[in-house]
Design a protein around this motif. Structure first.
Motif, PDB file in Angstrom:
ATOM      1  N   ARG A 191       0.843  -1.213   0.000  1.00  0.00           N
ATOM      2  CA  ARG A 191       0.000   0.000   0.000  1.00  0.00           C
ATOM      3  C   ARG A 191       0.880   1.266   0.000  1.00  0.00           C
ATOM      4  NH1 ARG A 191      -3.310  -0.871   4.044  1.00  0.00           N
ATOM      5  NH2 ARG A 191      -5.089  -1.719   2.917  1.00  0.00           N
ATOM      6  N   ALA A 192       1.996   1.200   0.724  1.00  0.00           N
ATOM      7  CA  ALA A 192       2.900   2.369   0.735  1.00  0.00           C
ATOM      8  C   ALA A 192       3.347   2.684  -0.693  1.00  0.00           C
ATOM      9  CB  ALA A 192       4.113   2.079   1.620  1.00  0.00           C
ATOM     10  N   MET A 193       3.671   1.628  -1.429  1.00  0.00           N
ATOM     11  CA  MET A 193       4.134   1.824  -2.803  1.00  0.00           C
ATOM     12  C   MET A 193       2.979   2.291  -3.702  1.00  0.00           C
ATOM     13  SD  MET A 193       6.786  -0.608  -4.802  1.00  0.00           S
ATOM     14  CE  MET A 193       5.910  -2.095  -4.572  1.00  0.00           C
ATOM     15  N   ALA A 194       1.782   1.734  -3.471  1.00  0.00           N
ATOM     16  CA  ALA A 194       0.624   2.087  -4.311  1.00  0.00           C
ATOM     17  C   ALA A 194       0.246   3.553  -4.126  1.00  0.00           C
ATOM     18  CB  ALA A 194      -0.557   1.184  -3.970  1.00  0.00           C
ATOM     19  N   VAL A 195       0.147   3.980  -2.871  1.00  0.00           N
ATOM     20  CA  VAL A 195      -0.269   5.369  -2.616  1.00  0.00           C
ATOM     21  C   VAL A 195       0.790   6.321  -3.175  1.00  0.00           C
ATOM     22  CG1 VAL A 195      -0.826   7.077  -0.842  1.00  0.00           C
ATOM     23  CG2 VAL A 195      -1.689   4.740  -0.619  1.00  0.00           C
ATOM     24  N   SER A 196       2.055   5.972  -2.978  1.00  0.00           N
ATOM     25  CA  SER A 196       3.125   6.814  -3.477  1.00  0.00           C
ATOM     26  C   SER A 196       3.063   6.913  -5.007  1.00  0.00           C
ATOM     27  CB  SER A 196       4.448   6.195  -3.020  1.00  0.00           C
ATOM     28  OG  SER A 196       5.467   7.086  -3.169  1.00  0.00           O
ATOM     29  N   SER A 197       2.841   5.781  -5.681  1.00  0.00           N
ATOM     30  CA  SER A 197       2.736   5.800  -7.155  1.00  0.00           C
ATOM     31  C   SER A 197       1.592   6.704  -7.586  1.00  0.00           C
ATOM     32  CB  SER A 197       2.449   4.402  -7.716  1.00  0.00           C
ATOM     33  OG  SER A 197       3.342   3.472  -7.241  1.00  0.00           O
ATOM     34  N   ALA A 198       0.445   6.571  -6.916  1.00  0.00           N
ATOM     35  CA  ALA A 198      -0.742   7.350  -7.291  1.00  0.00           C
ATOM     36  C   ALA A 198      -0.460   8.851  -7.157  1.00  0.00           C
ATOM     37  CB  ALA A 198      -1.929   6.943  -6.425  1.00  0.00           C
ATOM     38  N   ILE A 199       0.179   9.222  -6.053  1.00  0.00           N
ATOM     39  CA  ILE A 199       0.464  10.646  -5.811  1.00  0.00           C
ATOM     40  C   ILE A 199       1.395  11.189  -6.913  1.00  0.00           C
ATOM     41  CG2 ILE A 199       1.637  12.270  -4.252  1.00  0.00           C
ATOM     42  CD1 ILE A 199       0.857  10.298  -1.930  1.00  0.00           C
ATOM     43  N   HIS A 200       2.491  10.472  -7.160  1.00  0.00           N
ATOM     44  CA  HIS A 200       3.450  10.946  -8.171  1.00  0.00           C
ATOM     45  C   HIS A 200       2.793  11.035  -9.545  1.00  0.00           C
ATOM     46  CE1 HIS A 200       6.807  11.088  -5.497  1.00  0.00           C
ATOM     47  NE2 HIS A 200       6.789   9.800  -5.233  1.00  0.00           N
ATOM     48  N   GLN A 201       2.026   9.999  -9.880  1.00  0.00           N
ATOM     49  CA  GLN A 201       1.395   9.966 -11.202  1.00  0.00           C
ATOM     50  C   GLN A 201       0.426  11.143 -11.361  1.00  0.00           C
ATOM     51  OE1 GLN A 201       1.947   8.152 -13.783  1.00  0.00           O
ATOM     52  NE2 GLN A 201       0.148   8.637 -15.030  1.00  0.00           N
ATOM     53  N   GLU A 202      -0.373  11.370 -10.348  1.00  0.00           N
ATOM     54  CA  GLU A 202      -1.396  12.423 -10.448  1.00  0.00           C
ATOM     55  C   GLU A 202      -0.743  13.806 -10.556  1.00  0.00           C
ATOM     56  OE1 GLU A 202      -4.819  12.219  -7.871  1.00  0.00           O
ATOM     57  OE2 GLU A 202      -5.708  13.495  -9.410  1.00  0.00           O
ATOM     58  N   ILE A 203       0.229  14.076  -9.699  1.00  0.00           N
ATOM     59  CA  ILE A 203       0.839  15.418  -9.718  1.00  0.00           C
ATOM     60  C   ILE A 203       1.608  15.633 -11.027  1.00  0.00           C
ATOM     61  CG2 ILE A 203       2.440  17.007  -8.561  1.00  0.00           C
ATOM     62  CD1 ILE A 203       1.644  15.708  -5.909  1.00  0.00           C
ATOM     63  N   ALA A 204       2.342  14.605 -11.465  1.00  0.00           N
ATOM     64  CA  ALA A 204       3.109  14.754 -12.716  1.00  0.00           C
ATOM     65  C   ALA A 204       2.172  15.024 -13.879  1.00  0.00           C
ATOM     66  CB  ALA A 204       3.916  13.484 -12.981  1.00  0.00           C
ATOM     67  N   PHE A 205       1.146  14.196 -13.989  1.00  0.00           N
ATOM     68  CA  PHE A 205       0.247  14.290 -15.140  1.00  0.00           C
ATOM     69  C   PHE A 205      -0.469  15.641 -15.179  1.00  0.00           C
ATOM     70  CE2 PHE A 205      -3.734  13.612 -17.363  1.00  0.00           C
ATOM     71  CZ  PHE A 205      -3.256  13.073 -18.545  1.00  0.00           C
ATOM     72  N   LYS A 206      -1.038  16.040 -14.041  1.00  0.00           N
ATOM     73  CA  LYS A 206      -1.827  17.274 -14.033  1.00  0.00           C
ATOM     74  C   LYS A 206      -0.943  18.518 -14.162  1.00  0.00           C
ATOM     75  CE  LYS A 206      -6.013  15.512 -12.005  1.00  0.00           C
ATOM     76  NZ  LYS A 206      -6.843  15.281 -10.833  1.00  0.00           N
ATOM     77  N   THR A 207       0.260  18.468 -13.574  1.00  0.00           N
ATOM     78  CA  THR A 207       1.149  19.627 -13.700  1.00  0.00           C
ATOM     79  C   THR A 207       1.534  19.830 -15.169  1.00  0.00           C
ATOM     80  OG1 THR A 207       1.997  19.208 -11.486  1.00  0.00           O
ATOM     81  CG2 THR A 207       3.321  20.656 -12.865  1.00  0.00           C
ATOM     82  N   ASN A 208       1.858  18.723 -15.853  1.00  0.00           N
ATOM     83  CA  ASN A 208       2.211  18.847 -17.273  1.00  0.00           C
ATOM     84  C   ASN A 208       1.046  19.382 -18.091  1.00  0.00           C
ATOM     85  OD1 ASN A 208       4.928  18.190 -17.428  1.00  0.00           O
ATOM     86  ND2 ASN A 208       4.497  16.003 -17.279  1.00  0.00           N
ATOM     87  N   LEU A 209      -0.150  18.927 -17.735  1.00  0.00           N
ATOM     88  CA  LEU A 209      -1.348  19.398 -18.452  1.00  0.00           C
ATOM     89  C   LEU A 209      -1.536  20.901 -18.243  1.00  0.00           C
ATOM     90  CD1 LEU A 209      -3.413  17.983 -20.156  1.00  0.00           C
ATOM     91  CD2 LEU A 209      -4.840  17.650 -18.145  1.00  0.00           C
ATOM     92  N   LEU A 210      -1.343  21.340 -16.987  1.00  0.00           N
ATOM     93  CA  LEU A 210      -1.483  22.774 -16.687  1.00  0.00           C
ATOM     94  C   LEU A 210      -0.475  23.599 -17.485  1.00  0.00           C
ATOM     95  CD1 LEU A 210      -1.949  22.462 -12.819  1.00  0.00           C
ATOM     96  CD2 LEU A 210      -3.588  23.570 -14.338  1.00  0.00           C
ATOM     97  N   ILE A 211       0.746  23.058 -17.575  1.00  0.00           N
ATOM     98  CA  ILE A 211       1.785  23.780 -18.338  1.00  0.00           C
ATOM     99  C   ILE A 211       1.377  23.834 -19.816  1.00  0.00           C
ATOM    100  CG2 ILE A 211       4.204  23.725 -19.102  1.00  0.00           C
ATOM    101  CD1 ILE A 211       4.827  22.286 -16.381  1.00  0.00           C
ATOM    102  N   ASP A 212       1.000  22.647 -20.366  1.00  0.00           N
ATOM    103  CA  ASP A 212       0.635  22.587 -21.794  1.00  0.00           C
ATOM    104  C   ASP A 212      -0.545  23.491 -22.128  1.00  0.00           C
ATOM    105  OD1 ASP A 212       2.577  20.737 -22.071  1.00  0.00           O
ATOM    106  OD2 ASP A 212       1.238  18.995 -22.217  1.00  0.00           O
ATOM    107  N   GLN A 213      -1.478  23.609 -21.197  1.00  0.00           N
ATOM    108  CA  GLN A 213      -2.693  24.376 -21.477  1.00  0.00           C
ATOM    109  C   GLN A 213      -2.544  25.870 -21.153  1.00  0.00           C
ATOM    110  OE1 GLN A 213      -5.412  23.218 -23.008  1.00  0.00           O
ATOM    111  NE2 GLN A 213      -4.480  21.190 -23.170  1.00  0.00           N
TER     112      GLN A 213
END
Ligand SMILES: Cc1cc2nc3c(=O)[nH]c(=O)nc-3n(C[C@H](O)[C@H](O)[C@H](O)COP(=O)(O)OP(=O)(O)OC[C@H]3O[C@@H](n4cnc5c(N)ncnc54)[C@H](O)[C@@H]3O)c2cc1C
Length: 637
Positions: free
Chosen positions: A368-390
């Motif tokens: 679970r530690a690994m799962a939650v950590s993956s989810a957090i990194h994935q979400e912040i990376a993806f949305k930050t890039n989207l914000l930059i692109d948009q």
């Protein structure tokens, strides 16, 4: 009222302390902030908690008690159509009534604009109750999100940064049908002769005289493939590049159309629903596409790229699904062991069973530690890039800062995802099998849920990329990074050694020793793998080695490391969990105990894996080489 959310102390830790909600709320709310936005992060987190409380209760009260019934009834199939039995149908009616399918969709598309991390946590709750419910639910909201993400990627969605709002999007009609629960989708990749090997896919897409795309071919094992909207990967006839992964394109196919008179016109035939050993309530479909009308998503030849866009999310989803099953199996086993008596005491007091239960729980906490950590990194990376692109940020310094942040999160997500998919799935099978074992004879009967959990768990290491494919990815990424940045690798080796010897915190020293073992195994694989190549360039000056590293071809040059890819992956996963738990325990002292428990298990395991990796095993490789040479000489003869 029982709740699978509030009865789980570890989940509550993450929700209350272990997730950087402010950061997640910021990137989520900046993107789509109008209308009905939250007052502040606290307000948003309160709403997320309400969602998890509600789903936790539904999972515990209205799904879990019927898991056996769902398993027994399976999915019906009649006259070329699949249908759910009343229990499964009533669960989905209830999920629809709480508008769960729009959970992560932006508000202007009728959604609740919740973070993906909330969706993942919810998936664990549903999977603990019943895996088929969780699986089918995942082909609603996430498919609508895929439509949005793909449309953003191909440039057919417009966002007004000033309003923080989508003003136009290509698949609005389809997303609305999914959000309201009248349709769902699927991801159609696998074919009879192509599963792990996507380059072998044969389904084709061609254009008619008017330029419309038509898809033909067979797809198998498609989860929720009895649905309306299918993302299909097909080979595009007539395009410049038609072979390999570069010849693949992504299409959206509407499998049927329901007419106003109640009749259904099928454009894709539903051949059968597979009879599986588990996941009985989830429809796994075989389909035939015969010149089915299709919409090209993105450009010709970008199919693999589009699939990769969402692959991380799907694999993180399987991580949470695996934790759900593991949690169910562990709790079932623990409850049984506390009641069942043998030789004068309950079996949970017998050392071996106590050890099993302790390891099961420790593994769940680690995964679970690994799962939650993956989810957090994935979400912040993806949305930050989207914000930059948009164009959400205008200040050049801010853009650079955000880019660096997104890069860092993306790096972590990429590193963790195959480790999570691998370990979570493998552990779910191990934990479910132990649950059967702890039940003894009754575990092998249908009286208890233990056998169902094991049947359900067995597919986890197979779909969304098998365990072997995850291992290859993890190994190639890890070793390629070391090959291409040798000085960084050397620095990591030195730092780990230094910390192992001199860190003040004894737990930090132990984590550093684990890192040292992992790095030593990587070094061994690199040396062995590169031996032949190094020989060939021995006479060249060091300055030319850079070019040599550039010509490194992971497919050709990692033969030796492939033999040990799964062992290395286990080692890397144990190391990653230790690092995450160490980080947590620096902030929250109560997490030290969990780190200690993990290290107690991981340290001997790591020594064993290191020993296996570094002990020469020429047998298998030479047998493969002989078999290949035999095959080649037979071909020439
Ligand atoms: C219940 C269920 C639901 C599914 N849902 C979907 C879905 O929704 N959409 C979809 O497209 N597919 C779906 N699948 C298909 C699933 O993704 C594939 O079964 C999986 O990718 C493996 O492909 P395969 O079955 O062809 O096995 P193969 O690729 O033939 O693999 C067989 C074995 O060989 C191993 N192997 C293959 N290549 C290598 C290699 N290079 N190195 C080492 N080992 C290797 C594999 O790990 C595996 O152990 C589903 C499958 C099941 C059972």
């Amino acid at each position: 009222m029982a709740s699978f959310f509030s009865d789980n102390e570890d989940l509550r830790y993450y929700f209350e302390k272990g997730i950087p909600w402010e950061e997640i709320v910021e990137v989520t709310e900046l993107l789509y902030r109008q209308p009905g936005a939250f007052k502040d992060a606290r307000d948003a987190v309160g709403a997320y908690k309400d969602v998890l409380d509600l789903v936790g209760e539904i999972a515990a009260e209205r799904v879990a008690p019927h898991a056996k019934e769902i398993d027994r009834q399976g999915v019906g199939f009649k006259d070329g159509e699949a249908f759910f039995h009343p229990r499964m149908q009533s669960i989905f009616d209830e999920l629809r009534s709480i508008e769960i399918h729009g959970l992560c969709l932006p508000r202007e598309l009728g959604g609740q604009n919740c973070p993906l991390t909330v969706f993942f946590l919810m998936s664990e709750l549903l999977a603990r109750a019943d895996i088929s419910v969780m699986a089918h639910n995942s082909f609603h909201g996430p498919i609508a999100m895929a439509m949005l993400v793909y449309s953003l990627a191909e440039g057919t969605t417009e966002i007004d940064p000033a309003l923080g709002k989508i003003t136009q999007t290509r698949f609005a009609k389809q997303m609305e049908e999914i959000r309201t629960g009248s349709a769902w989708g699927s991801m159609d990749i696998t074919e009879p002769d192509a599963g792990s090997d996507m380059a072998a896919l044969r389904t084709v897409a061609e254009q008619d005289a008017a330029g419309n795309w038509l898809v033909s071919g067979e797809k198998i094992f498609i989860t929720s493939g009895h649905g309306k909207y299918h993302f299909v990967i097909a080979r595009t006839i007539g395009s410049a590049k038609k072979d390999g992964l570069g010849g693949l394109s992504m299409f959206l196919v509407e499998a049927y159309e329901d007419r106003a008179d109640g009749s259904r016109v099928r454009k894709v035939s539903l051949d059968r629903i597979e009879e599986k050993i588990g996941h009985h309530g989830s429809a796994t479909a075989a389909l035939t596409f015969d010149r089915a009308p299709a919409l090209l998503v993105g450009k010709v030849g970008e199919g693999f790229k589009y699939m990769l866009t969402l692959m991380n999310n799907a694999r993180i989803g399987v991580g949470f699904e695996s934790i759900g099953i593991s949690e169910a199996a562990y709790r079932l086993a623990r409850a049984y062991a506390a009641e069942r008596r043998s030789m004068g005491k309950t079996i949970d007091r017998h050392e071996m069973i106590a050890d099993y239960l302790d390891e099961m729980e420790t593994d769940i906490l680690g995964v679970r530690a690994m799962a939650v950590s993956s989810a957090i990194h994935q979400e912040i990376a993806f949305k930050t890039n989207l914000l930059i692109d948009q164009g959400f940020f205008t200040d050049a310094e801010e853009i650079e800062r955000r880019k660096r942040l997104a890069k860092r999160h993306k790096h972590h997500a990429r590193r963790l995802t195959p480790l999570l998919k691998y370990l979570a799935a493998e552990k779910a099978v191990e934990i479910a099998r132990r649950c059967v074992q702890i039940h003894g004879g009754v575990g092998y009967t249908k009286e208890f849920l233990a056998e169902k959990l094991l049947r359900d768990a067995l597919v986890l290491p197979i779909y969304e990329g098998t365990s072997q494919i995850q291992s290859l990815m993890a190994m190639k990424d890890t070793l390629t990074s070391a090959m291409t940045r040798p000085s960084r690798f050397a620095r990591r080796v030195a730092t780990a050694r230094l910390r192992a010897a001199s860190a003040r915190d004894p737990l930090e020293r132990r984590v550093a020793r684990l890192q040292s073992l992992s790095l030593s195994a990587q070094q061994h694989l690199l040396t062995q793998t590169a031996r032949d190549k190094y020989r060939s360039i021995k006479s060249k000056p060091l300055s030319e080695w850079r070019d040599f590293l550039k010509s490194w071809d992971p497919k050709r040059d990692f033969t030796y490391a492939m033999l040990h890819a799964e062992r290395l992956t286990r080692l890397l996963a144990d190391e990653a969990i230790a690092e995450i738990l160490l980080d947590q325990s620096r902030q929250h002292a109560e997490r030290r105990e969990i780190l200690e428990r993990h290290l107690e298990r991981a340290e001997p395991r790591a020594r064993y894996l290191h020993e296996q990796i570094t002990t020469p095993q020429p047998g298998v490789l030479s047998r493969i080489a002989h078999a290949e040479a035999d095959g080649a000489s037979r071909k020439t003869a």
